[in-house]
Design a protein around this motif. Structure first.
Motif, mmCIF file in Angstrom:
data_model
loop_
_atom_site.group_PDB
_atom_site.id
_atom_site.type_symbol
_atom_site.label_atom_id
_atom_site.label_comp_id
_atom_site.label_asym_id
_atom_site.label_seq_id
_atom_site.Cartn_x
_atom_site.Cartn_y
_atom_site.Cartn_z
ATOM 1 N N GLU A 120 -3.828 -1.502 8.131
ATOM 2 C CA GLU A 120 -3.538 -0.507 7.097
ATOM 3 C C GLU A 120 -4.292 0.795 7.361
ATOM 4 O O GLU A 120 -3.725 1.888 7.291
ATOM 5 C CB GLU A 120 -3.936 -1.050 5.732
ATOM 6 C CG GLU A 120 -3.757 -0.023 4.612
ATOM 7 C CD GLU A 120 -4.609 -0.327 3.404
ATOM 8 O OE1 GLU A 120 -4.858 0.609 2.630
ATOM 9 O OE2 GLU A 120 -5.030 -1.493 3.244
ATOM 10 N N ASP A 154 5.483 3.894 1.258
ATOM 11 C CA ASP A 154 5.042 2.565 0.819
ATOM 12 C C ASP A 154 5.292 1.578 1.950
ATOM 13 O O ASP A 154 6.310 1.662 2.642
ATOM 14 C CB ASP A 154 5.829 2.118 -0.420
ATOM 15 C CG ASP A 154 5.536 2.982 -1.623
ATOM 16 O OD1 ASP A 154 4.452 2.842 -2.195
ATOM 17 O OD2 ASP A 154 6.395 3.812 -1.990
ATOM 18 N N ASP A 196 -6.536 -5.227 6.960
ATOM 19 C CA ASP A 196 -7.224 -4.006 6.540
ATOM 20 C C ASP A 196 -7.303 -3.003 7.680
ATOM 21 O O ASP A 196 -7.124 -1.795 7.487
ATOM 22 C CB ASP A 196 -8.637 -4.345 6.033
ATOM 23 C CG ASP A 196 -8.610 -5.097 4.716
ATOM 24 O OD1 ASP A 196 -7.604 -4.955 3.976
ATOM 25 O OD2 ASP A 196 -9.578 -5.824 4.432
ATOM 26 N N ARG A 205 0.841 -1.186 0.000
ATOM 27 C CA ARG A 205 0.000 0.000 0.000
ATOM 28 C C ARG A 205 0.885 1.248 0.000
ATOM 29 O O ARG A 205 2.027 1.213 0.444
ATOM 30 C CB ARG A 205 -0.909 0.028 1.235
ATOM 31 C CG ARG A 205 -1.923 -1.083 1.276
ATOM 32 C CD ARG A 205 -2.991 -0.913 0.191
ATOM 33 N NE ARG A 205 -4.024 -1.921 0.316
ATOM 34 C CZ ARG A 205 -4.004 -3.101 -0.286
ATOM 35 N NH1 ARG A 205 -2.955 -3.425 -1.036
ATOM 36 N NH2 ARG A 205 -4.992 -3.950 -0.134
ATOM 37 N N ARG A 206 0.325 2.330 -0.500
ATOM 38 C CA ARG A 206 1.030 3.608 -0.486
ATOM 39 C C ARG A 206 0.171 4.639 0.224
ATOM 40 O O ARG A 206 -1.033 4.721 0.008
ATOM 41 C CB ARG A 206 1.352 4.086 -1.900
ATOM 42 C CG ARG A 206 1.752 5.568 -1.972
ATOM 43 C CD ARG A 206 2.411 5.955 -3.266
ATOM 44 N NE ARG A 206 3.785 5.453 -3.324
ATOM 45 C CZ ARG A 206 4.743 6.001 -4.068
ATOM 46 N NH1 ARG A 206 4.497 7.059 -4.799
ATOM 47 N NH2 ARG A 206 5.954 5.487 -4.075
ATOM 48 N N ARG A 227 -2.587 4.420 8.244
ATOM 49 C CA ARG A 227 -2.841 5.569 7.390
ATOM 50 C C ARG A 227 -3.358 6.760 8.214
ATOM 51 O O ARG A 227 -2.853 7.878 8.098
ATOM 52 C CB ARG A 227 -3.860 5.202 6.314
ATOM 53 C CG ARG A 227 -4.225 6.354 5.376
ATOM 54 C CD ARG A 227 -5.315 5.923 4.408
ATOM 55 N NE ARG A 227 -4.874 4.812 3.588
ATOM 56 C CZ ARG A 227 -4.176 4.936 2.470
ATOM 57 N NH1 ARG A 227 -3.834 6.146 2.049
ATOM 58 N NH2 ARG A 227 -3.820 3.882 1.771
#
Length: 384
Positions: free
Chosen positions: A218, A237, A215, A7-8, A222
């Motif tokens: 992440e 990343d 999930d 993921r970014r 974020r």
């Protein structure tokens, strides 16, 4: 170690590395007058450029009018005066403005210079706000929007009863106000319900999901990274390990040429800022502290907000010109492996005494940096 997804995160800037281009917002003027100045201008009540002469402007300001104006600070500290639409003020208008607002302008510009210098210092102290690895989870936030108030009812006078059409108009107006209030209240209830549901979901995600749900991990990473006041737009990343116990992070770092080059002072008798050039040694130290501080801060978020993570690998790179091709390539400056056990040995109550450069050396580190802060290429740790 096998990683199954990538993921970014693109993090919006808080400060900017080129501090001289930050907008300046002031509120200046003589007693009884208000001259609003800012990077986008403030709508005022004087009119458009070209509709006033010097005497008109002098009279309006003396009467307490509001003027739409912008200030721009150049790279050498000179001040440009603009109308709210961006068109330059005439020399005569600038003289009038200075005559009416010199003291206020000076005070605000001095505060602006101080803020620029403080922002510069913060670039090398990004690590000082790193959370403790045992920091508490997410604390839900209350919905702060106040509910709409009951509308005032139009009172019925004795004469309304003598004239039914008038009484009907009052009744209809009161009904209209009540209906509008009920609609507003329902919308407020929806917004509150959506807010409370989002806060509950985030609390559940950060208290339970981060232990086993990729999930949720992440999403949490974020959100937490986006809450940091980053100095520039930064791309990060990351890969989560297959067992959710490890993470690898790549950080897009600034180039040394993007760092500030000056501190700022206010001359005693001039309305301008004076830049004082940073020495090459101080600028290189600032860059060295900053790029290592970014890694330290990211590690702190990872270990504080993702409790299942037991090992983190963080690598920092910047874009440089490849002399062999003329194109750009990624140059890795450092790559570090840190276990949770190692991370917990840091004294988080004394981070103001910590050197982020030396801190990285306590872990498994790949870095080719001279004593003066010049970086050479390294090969980052590979994911296996």
């Amino acid at each position: 170690m096998v990683f199954r997804f990538q993921r970014r995160i693109t993090l919006a800037p808080g400060l900017r590395l080129n501090l001289s281009k930050r907008g300046l917002g002031l509120s200046v003027g003589p007693r009884g007058a208000s001259i609003s100045v800012g990077p986008r201008g403030v709508h005022g009540h004087v009119g458009l450029p070209g509709t006033r002469t010097g005497p008109d402007l002098e009279s309006l300001l003396a009467q307490g009018a509001t003027l739409e104006i912008q200030l721009e600070v150049g790279e050498r500290g000179q001040i440009s005066y603009l109308h709210g639409d961006g068109s330059p003020m005439s020399d005569n208008e600038v003289r009038i403005l200075r005559r009416h607002a010199t003291d206020s302008l000076r005070k605000q510009l001095e505060a602006y210079a101080q803020r620029l210098n403080e922002d510069l210092e913060r670039l090398g102290k990004l690590h000082e706000q790193t959370p403790h690895p045992e920091a508490t989870g997410y604390v839900t936030k209350d919905f702060r929007e106040a509910p709409p108030s009951q509308p005032a009812q139009v009172p019925l006078g004795w004469w309304h009863r003598l004239w039914p059409p008038a009484q009907q108009r009052v009744t209809q107006e009161n009904q209209r106000r009540q209906t509008a209030f009920e609609d507003d209240y329902r919308q407020w209830e929806w917004r509150k319900a959506e807010h409370d549901a989002a806060e509950f979901a985030r609390h559940q995600r950060e208290s339970e999901g981060v232990w086993h749900d990729p999930d949720a991990m992440e999403h949490t990473l974020r959100e937490r990274l986006e809450e940091v006041d980053w100095p520039r737009e930064t791309a990060i990343d990351f890969d989560l390990g297959q067992d959710e116990r490890s993470i690898a992070v790549d950080i897009d770092l600034p180039d040394e040429e993007e760092m500030p080059t000056h501190t700022w002072t206010m001359p005693a008798k001039q309305l301008r800022l004076t830049p004082r050039k940073l020495s090459a040694t101080r600028r290189r130290k600032l860059y060295r502290d900053h790029v290592h501080g970014v890694a330290f801060r990211v590690l702190g978020v990872v270990f504080a907000r993702l409790p299942a993570i037991q090992e983190a690998r963080v690598s920092g790179y910047r874009q440089v010109t490849d002399p062999a091709t003329g194109g750009e390539r990624d140059q890795y400056l450092y790559s570090v492996k840190v276990s949770r056990t190692q991370w917990e040995k840091i004294h988080f109550a004394r981070l103001e005494h910590l050197d982020p450069v030396a801190a990285m050396e306590a872990f498994t580190l790949r870095r080719d940096m001279t004593k003066t802060g010049i970086f050479h290429d390294i090969e980052p740790f590979k994911l296996v």
